[in-house]
Design an enzyme around this catalytic site. Structure first.
Site, PDB file in Angstrom:
ATOM      1  N   ASP A 198      10.420 -27.815   6.084  1.00  0.00           N
ATOM      2  CA  ASP A 198      11.727 -28.321   6.543  1.00  0.00           C
ATOM      3  C   ASP A 198      11.562 -29.507   7.508  1.00  0.00           C
ATOM      4  O   ASP A 198      10.857 -29.390   8.504  1.00  0.00           O
ATOM      5  CB  ASP A 198      12.415 -27.146   7.256  1.00  0.00           C
ATOM      6  CG  ASP A 198      13.790 -27.477   7.833  1.00  0.00           C
ATOM      7  OD1 ASP A 198      14.298 -28.587   7.602  1.00  0.00           O
ATOM      8  OD2 ASP A 198      14.357 -26.592   8.511  1.00  0.00           O
ATOM      9  N   HIS A 371      17.460 -25.457  12.823  1.00  0.00           N
ATOM     10  CA  HIS A 371      16.233 -26.071  12.312  1.00  0.00           C
ATOM     11  C   HIS A 371      15.227 -26.338  13.425  1.00  0.00           C
ATOM     12  O   HIS A 371      15.605 -26.622  14.564  1.00  0.00           O
ATOM     13  CB  HIS A 371      16.565 -27.378  11.600  1.00  0.00           C
ATOM     14  CG  HIS A 371      17.451 -27.195  10.407  1.00  0.00           C
ATOM     15  ND1 HIS A 371      16.969 -26.950   9.153  1.00  0.00           N
ATOM     16  CD2 HIS A 371      18.806 -27.190  10.300  1.00  0.00           C
ATOM     17  CE1 HIS A 371      17.989 -26.818   8.308  1.00  0.00           C
ATOM     18  NE2 HIS A 371      19.115 -26.963   8.982  1.00  0.00           N
TER      19      HIS A 371
END
Lengths: 558, 558
Positions: A198, A371
């Site tokens: 990610d 995130h």
């Protein structure tokens, strides 16, 4: 042949079909010899230059052509950019789906809405493993802004790839279930071929704060409210909903859920035991009038200013049952996703002018990201110690920054591949390379149409939206080739015709003078006549108004 | 009568015609008895729901009706949101214009472009005063992201209003010319009736950094570049351009200006002595090929990702003379204005994938704001000690926050007015109130048309952009009332027709079946027939595709 084949090193092919060069529509195919598995099946919101389009999904021509080799879809978590394409792609290229309870509950809901049946949904839990053809898939718990998120360790004879999915490192998660860093370290020790990680927050230094910091904000603001409290957030953030519920209990308020997805997802989460609302604490929207304002917390959707969301409708007084008014406190528990700043501002402006107290990201810690930031990403790199690195889940700016981050940790530049959609990334135990590509891209969903809106249709929509449309209608007598009616001009989205008499009459005269040049008109003249009408009108309108409407000449033969 | 009139306290009326509830199109009328002056004459970018519109300006019906009482326009600085409406409004309601040198040079340039003549432009300098009817206007230097910005002290028999314009407090400005805080304090001592103060950054705690911090970033990055350096920024930020030039001189690079407004504004600034480029340092774009990459700095526009800007064209290789390529360093010296995030990202993504090193706001201190943050605003409130406060230059969220800031400094709530556009804010030495309103709002500029695009036109444009258009053409014989041709369906922006045969044929059959119900058609039937065609097609298309194109039935009589 077979001896020769054995000499070749085992080859893993990773083919990104979405999620590179964009944040959204994540989908990655893993291919080893005859077996293919697909990680995630997401959608993305249409870009601004795609007017009228509802949704964009990956082009899965590659999967369709190799359907017989597809062993399954493995879904990392239940966000739209990881499951949103399921109702369109699963019926087209069916295969069993694997994911955690909440993830599959959300997929199931979607499939039902689209009346898709016959797709096996296999619930797995973090720690489980699944064998899909040559692939051994292991699920590792990670923290994210939705529960039930997993990272994957995908092993085949070529080696192990770690596919993080979306994640953050939260040492104090709401459910006390921390990311399985131990297992990642173990895998790192035993050798990881590739990391696919990610990249969303790679531009942000430091660490993403724990979800608990948002709870602290609720505890700080709730006692300051003398009226109703509204909290707007993403419906899928079960842990955040839990924190609002907990704060409501602490300050003796009832909880009411407003907004279709908020009601639906909470219901599922309660059934799965992932959201706990004490008995008697939850009200339906019809019950709230029985309580005083200071006994109520209303949890709703619309933290991104979405037109049809609960918050927007309550702010602009178009919700059937609840209006926001003076004395209410509204907490927007989110930051605007890039592109949504103006619609969020519009809702904030409306709320403050209504007299509500509005707590938003510029004023308080109302949100944390789902995130990982730079230091968390470094931790994952260091624990998993991959030989090769493929940054994923990001626009080009993020992928390049993530590559730089990997290099800063000692990864040789040649061991990093910044890929494009459709690239065939070939990995052997010793080598990474891009070995060709498969056709892929975007498929536009507009209403029930999937893929019937393409570049020509979009170009026309954009043209129409800029300066509108003028239709010039002429009727021609077939027998004598003479004009018997028209030119009539009809416009839409061009000017306020009633106040533009002079210009409209000028345009009609221009059309007339074109027609005068044609003594006798038969069908073979039509293309030229249309072209002449279009050119003359375009020129006249541009010189008069500096505008460029779409001009459609229509000739009717009678 | 006259004795009675004398007993009335003197009344100042302040009428905001733009800049409230929005960041843009600033314009405020000050009225005292028979005299009116107007502060600023700005434009704003169209909202997303105004497709095809180029510019939005204030509705100045009030000024037109009171033109004989208008004594002048006073312009605080040369940004578009303060001067952008000049070429449209000055010819409509002419009066002398007052502003500093750069401000009026930019206004003059605009008027020339629009061929507007006969407007007296009166250059003033900070420290000057001007008498306009009953108004005594004093100009006080402030710092901002353009040179020549002034705050105003506007005095009439009712008292003194301080109108800050856009400002920040920069203790170390590039030209060493600090804001005239001393004069503001002096005015505060002698009594200020009202403060009208910039609210743009009121949500940001602390202080806006000095412009010099951006210069330090240039000095840090320039020596790291081995190829060409591109710096993208707003053309109007002369001090920033100066800092790039200074850094270029320090690191032995030549300077080239690219982009129409960059070239134009720099030329004016050089002429006025506000921008200093040493002899022989400035190259034209045709000269840069004669130099090595590491001898060049290219200063350009496009820091907001604007489609036609220098940077965007160079990034996407559509600039006639310069392409950005591997080895170049690009510094985006700006942060995206809300709403521009995606277009800025698009340019960054293109640049990094080209292989350029891109330095942008997420990675370095490439920008400082031109607006005062909370502590600077407090300083102005404390120095000027106004009796009444009117927050301006902000959306509702900013105006309400600014009101809260004033209250936190001890301002009684009843002494603050959060006004709406057109409100008549009436001030006497003892009282502030809203005493009615004048008509105002937005006038849309589209090409050469000013005000001819209104809500119906915009609604049609939006409708057309969402699902396109279907035209159903039917020709009717006048004499016998029978259909002699059609129904023909023509679509644009709807579906890719060649791949939607079945649906199109279905629609045609639906139209036919409507027509069959009309045995004999004369003109009196047309409205009903059109309505029936529209309804039937709409229903069919919605049920088939869940889309809602605009449907235009056209009947031709022959």
């Amino acid at each position: 042949m077979s001896t020769r084949k054995k000499k070749n090193p085992p080859k893993l092919r990773i083919i990104p079909l979405g999620g590179l060069g964009e944040i959204g529509k994540n989908m990655t195919a893993y291919e080893y010899e005859d077996d293919i598995i697909v990680v995630d099946c997401g959608s993305i919101f249409p870009r601004e230059d795609m007017p009228g389009v509802d949704l964009v999904i990956p082009d899965v021509t590659f999967l369709s052509k190799n359907a017989s080799r597809l062993r399954g879809y493995v879904i990392t978590h239940g966000h739209e950019d990881h499951i949103g394409a399921c109702p369109y792609i699963l019926p087209q290229v069916p295969a069993p789906v694997y994911g955690t309870r909440l993830t599959l509950a959300l997929v199931e809901h979607k499939l039902k809405e689209h009346k898709v049946t016959g797709i096996p949904l296999n619930v797995i839990a973090a720690g489980d493993t699944t064998d899909l053809g040559a692939f051994h898939v292991e699920y590792m718990h990670v923290s994210h802004s939705i529960t039930g998120a997993v990272a994957l360790a995908i092993t085949c004879p070529a080696g192990t790839a770690i596919h993080t999915g979306d994640f953050k490192i939260d040492y104090t998660p709401i459910d006390d279930h921390q990311a399985d860093l131990g297992r990642m370290a173990e895998l790192g020790k035993s050798g990881v071929l590739a990391l696919l990680c990610d990249s969303t927050n790679v531009e942000r230094p430091g660490y993403t704060m724990s979800e608990r910091t948002v709870g602290e904000t609720f505890y700080r603001y709730f006692p300051k409210a003398s009226g109703r409290i509204f909290v707007a957030m993403f419906a899928s953030n079960i842990h955040r909903i839990q924190q609002v519920v907990d704060a409501a209990v602490r300050y003796n308020r009832k909880v009411c859920l407003v907004g279709r997805s908020m009601v639906n997802i909470s219901k599922v989460a309660i059934q799965l035991g992932e959201l706990h609302i004490p008995e008697g604490r939850l009200l339906s929207v019809d019950e709230i009038d029985r309580y005083d304002d200071n006994e109520l917390v209303i949890i709703t959707t619309g933290s991104q200013g979405e037109e049809m969301s609960g918050l927007t409708r309550m702010a602009f007084s178009v919700h059937k049952k609840v209006d926001i008014r003076t004395g209410d406190m509204v907490i927007l528990s989110a930051t605007p996703i890039p592109g949504n700043e103006k619609s969020v501002s519009r809702v904030i402006n409306k709320l403050v002018s209504t007299g509500a107290e509005v707590i938003y990201d510029a004023l308080a810690d109302v949100h944390v990201s789902g995130h990982a930031c730079q230091e968390e990403l470094k931790l994952i790199h260091v624990l998993t110690r991959p030989k090769f690195f493929i940054p994923v889940h990001g626009e080009d700016r993020h992928l390049h920054q993530h590559a730089a981050l990997a290099r800063s940790l000692g990864m040789p530049a040649e061991n990093v591949v910044i890929a494009s959609l459709g690239d065939i990334i070939e990995l052997t135990p010793d080598k990474i390379s891009v070995a060709g590509s498969v056709p892929t891209g975007s498929v536009l969903v507009d209403g029930l149409g999937v893929g019937d809106v393409g570049s020509v249709v979009l170009r026309d929509r954009k043209h129409l939206s800029q300066d509108g449309l003028i239709i010039a209608v002429v009727a021609v007598d077939k027998e004598h080739g003479v004009i018997i009616s028209g030119p009539d001009l009809i416009s839409r989205g061009f000017v306020y015709v009633k106040e533009s008499d002079e210009m409209v009459e000028g345009a009609r005269e221009v059309a007339r003078s074109v027609l005068r040049e044609y003594a006798h008109i038969d069908q073979s003249d039509w293309p030229e006549l249309k072209e002449d009408l279009r050119d003359a009108l375009q020129k006249y309108i541009y010189s008069t108004l500096k505008r460029n409407p779409m001009i459609l000449p229509i000739i009717v033969e009678t």
